[in-house]
Design an enzyme around this catalytic site. Structure first.
Site, PDB file in Angstrom:
ATOM      1  N   GLU A 179      23.562 -19.547 -33.421  1.00 12.71           N
ATOM      2  CA  GLU A 179      23.664 -20.751 -32.432  1.00 12.71           C
ATOM      3  C   GLU A 179      22.130 -21.195 -32.052  1.00 12.71           C
ATOM      4  O   GLU A 179      22.102 -21.682 -30.915  1.00 12.71           O
ATOM      5  CB  GLU A 179      24.303 -20.576 -31.097  1.00 12.71           C
ATOM      6  CG  GLU A 179      25.834 -20.016 -31.750  1.00 12.71           C
ATOM      7  CD  GLU A 179      26.539 -20.202 -30.353  1.00 12.71           C
ATOM      8  OE1 GLU A 179      26.123 -19.878 -29.068  1.00 12.71           O
ATOM      9  OE2 GLU A 179      27.964 -19.741 -30.471  1.00 12.71           O
ATOM     10  N   GLU A 289      34.111 -16.737 -37.664  1.00 14.39           N
ATOM     11  CA  GLU A 289      34.847 -16.416 -36.261  1.00 14.39           C
ATOM     12  C   GLU A 289      36.008 -17.351 -36.170  1.00 14.39           C
ATOM     13  O   GLU A 289      36.276 -18.001 -35.168  1.00 14.39           O
ATOM     14  CB  GLU A 289      33.869 -16.788 -35.079  1.00 14.39           C
ATOM     15  CG  GLU A 289      32.403 -16.000 -35.157  1.00 14.39           C
ATOM     16  CD  GLU A 289      31.526 -15.982 -33.765  1.00 14.39           C
ATOM     17  OE1 GLU A 289      32.083 -16.841 -32.872  1.00 14.39           O
ATOM     18  OE2 GLU A 289      30.356 -15.875 -34.071  1.00 14.39           O
TER      19      GLU A 289
HETATM   20  C1  GLA Z   1      30.219 -17.549 -30.111  1.00 18.92           C
HETATM   21  C2  GLA Z   1      29.689 -16.295 -30.506  1.00 18.92           C
HETATM   22  C3  GLA Z   1      30.822 -15.297 -30.492  1.00 18.92           C
HETATM   23  C4  GLA Z   1      31.698 -15.220 -28.968  1.00 18.92           C
HETATM   24  C5  GLA Z   1      32.248 -16.611 -29.280  1.00 18.92           C
HETATM   25  C6  GLA Z   1      33.527 -16.800 -28.125  1.00 18.92           C
HETATM   26  O1  GLA Z   1      31.207 -17.990 -31.306  1.00 18.92           O
HETATM   27  O2  GLA Z   1      29.131 -16.137 -31.488  1.00 18.92           O
HETATM   28  O3  GLA Z   1      30.187 -13.764 -30.400  1.00 18.92           O
HETATM   29  O4  GLA Z   1      31.182 -14.898 -27.987  1.00 18.92           O
HETATM   30  O5  GLA Z   1      31.468 -17.566 -28.879  1.00 18.92           O
HETATM   31  O6  GLA Z   1      32.993 -16.023 -26.976  1.00 18.92           O
END
Ligand code: GLA
Length: 384
Positions: A179, A289
């Site tokens: 991020e 994710e």
């Molecule tokens: C982001 C992070 C994850 C997780 C998610 C939701 O996507 O990369 O590690 O913490 O948020 O909690």
């Protein structure tokens, strides 16, 4: 495959209408089928990509573990490999929980993703304090700013070196930075103005990748991971940054697309364009994710409990999963892993989010297995 799902749904509705009031429609129309009795997801996609799940250490036992072994050939730590857990205090590394996940992956012959070496969230404060305990980002003296920058980059190198040396033979892909893009950043380049950035500019990204490469070796797979990678302007900001870093010789192997998505967002076209865009730089793509929320943004109103979620919602979610995996499969020469951000609907961070926006009451259901580890329509949609 979609037709079959639709047909059973339509006949399901017909049965529901004949039932006396008070009988749980979902239970009455669909005999629950255990995730353990159906074809493994990883087997279904073995010619295309590995299938992963995010886990907490407590899930390495019991029913979660059984489902993990049956359906997934890749795992990632949901939290225990983040900076705050691995090095909560300077120099005090804590590998106990992370080791459990490494051991489980090894014992079960699974791939392992590392998440994450660098992030602006879930990172302890000490990284960003100078020797006197003052926040480095607030420093105005140019000489001291330069010293602070060197100190922070040293700390970063030590963090990465220590982790990578320990796990280099166990990890198949590393989220090196997470991020780093923020489309709303005042700098206008989409560079997230985290303490990392305020103190080092983009040098922390370079140093992170270079250090990871140095200790993990040439064969290690190094990823830059982010959310909303499908949509503009974030996609272009990420593309510009990655392109520039590659031109400078920074060793990036791929882009991790978090894919915390919704039933109707983003579009399939955006998803496809994004994968192709990063592939055009010679990079691998991983879906890191994945979860398909039942809600829009903000997640309001939310269903109070799982039983309140109407079958139509699950059907719409299944249609979405169907289209998504058809796309992933079509692009499988550009995607090496698809990881769900959880195992089954009994444990998802999206519940916290739904609760937050609905006065503490709200349930989401983003996966292909229900809270009792039975298969959902979404499972049938992606298994063929
Ligand atoms: C982001 C992070 C994850 C997780 C998610 C939701 O996507 O990369 O590690 O913490 O948020 O909690």
């Amino acid at each position: 495959m979609l037709n079959n799902v639709r047909k059973s749904f339509i006949s399901g509705v017909a049965i529901v209408l004949l039932l006396p009031v008070g009988i749980n429609s979902a239970a009455a129309t669909n005999e629950p089928k255990s995730a353990l009795e159906v074809k493994p997801l990883d087997e279904r996609y073995e010619d295309s990509f590995t299938i992963g799940a995010a886990v907490e250490p407590y899930q390495l036992e019991g029913k979660d573990a059984e489902v993990l072994k049956h359906h997934y050939n890749s795992i990632v730590a949901e939290n225990v490999m983040k900076p705050i857990n691995i090095q909560p205090e300077e120099g005090k590394f804590n590998f106990e929980q992370a080791d459990k996940i490494v051991k489980f992956a090894k014992e079960n012959d699974m791939d392992l993703r590392f998440h994450t070496l660098v992030w602006h969230s879930q990172v302890p404060e000490w990284f960003f304090l100078d020797k006197n305990g003052k926040p480095m980002a607030d420093e105005t003296d140019p000489k001291q700013r330069e010293k602070n920058k060197q100190l922070l980059l040293k700390r970063l190198e030590k963090h990465i070196k220590t982790i990578v040396q320990r796990y280099k033979d166990d990890i198949d892909s590393w989220d090196v930075v997470n991020e780093v893009i923020d489309e709303y950043a005042p700098n206008g380049k989409g560079l997230r103005e985290s303490p990392w950035y305020k103190i080092t500019g983009t040098d922390y990204i370079k140093v992170a990748f270079e250090t990871a490469r140095k200790y993990a070796g040439e064969n290690a797979k190094l990823y830059i991971n982010d959310y909303n990678t499908e949509v503009e302007p974030k996609r272009t900001y990420l593309y510009n940054l990655v392109k520039e870093l590659l031109e400078q010789g920074v060793p990036i192997d791929g882009v991790g697309h978090q894919s915390h998505i919704q039933i109707g967002w983003p579009t399939l076209q955006e998803t496809e364009d994004s994968i192709n865009l990063f592939a055009s730089l010679g990079l691998d793509n991983q879906i890191t994710e994945l979860d398909v929320s039942l809600y829009g943004w903000p997640p309001r109103p939310a269903y109070p409990t799982y039983a309140d979620i109407p079958k139509e919602k699950f059907q719409a979610q299944a249609d979405r999963y169907n289209a998504l995996f058809e796309l992933y499969e079509r692009l499988d020469d550009k995607i090496s892993n698809v990881t769900f951000w959880g195992v089954a609907d009994n444990h998802t961070w999206l519940d916290d989010r739904a609760e937050q926006y609905n006065d503490g009451v709200g349930k989401d259901a983003p996966f292909v297995f229900d809270p009792d580890y039975n298969v959902k329509l979404a499972y049938w949609a992606i298994i063929d």
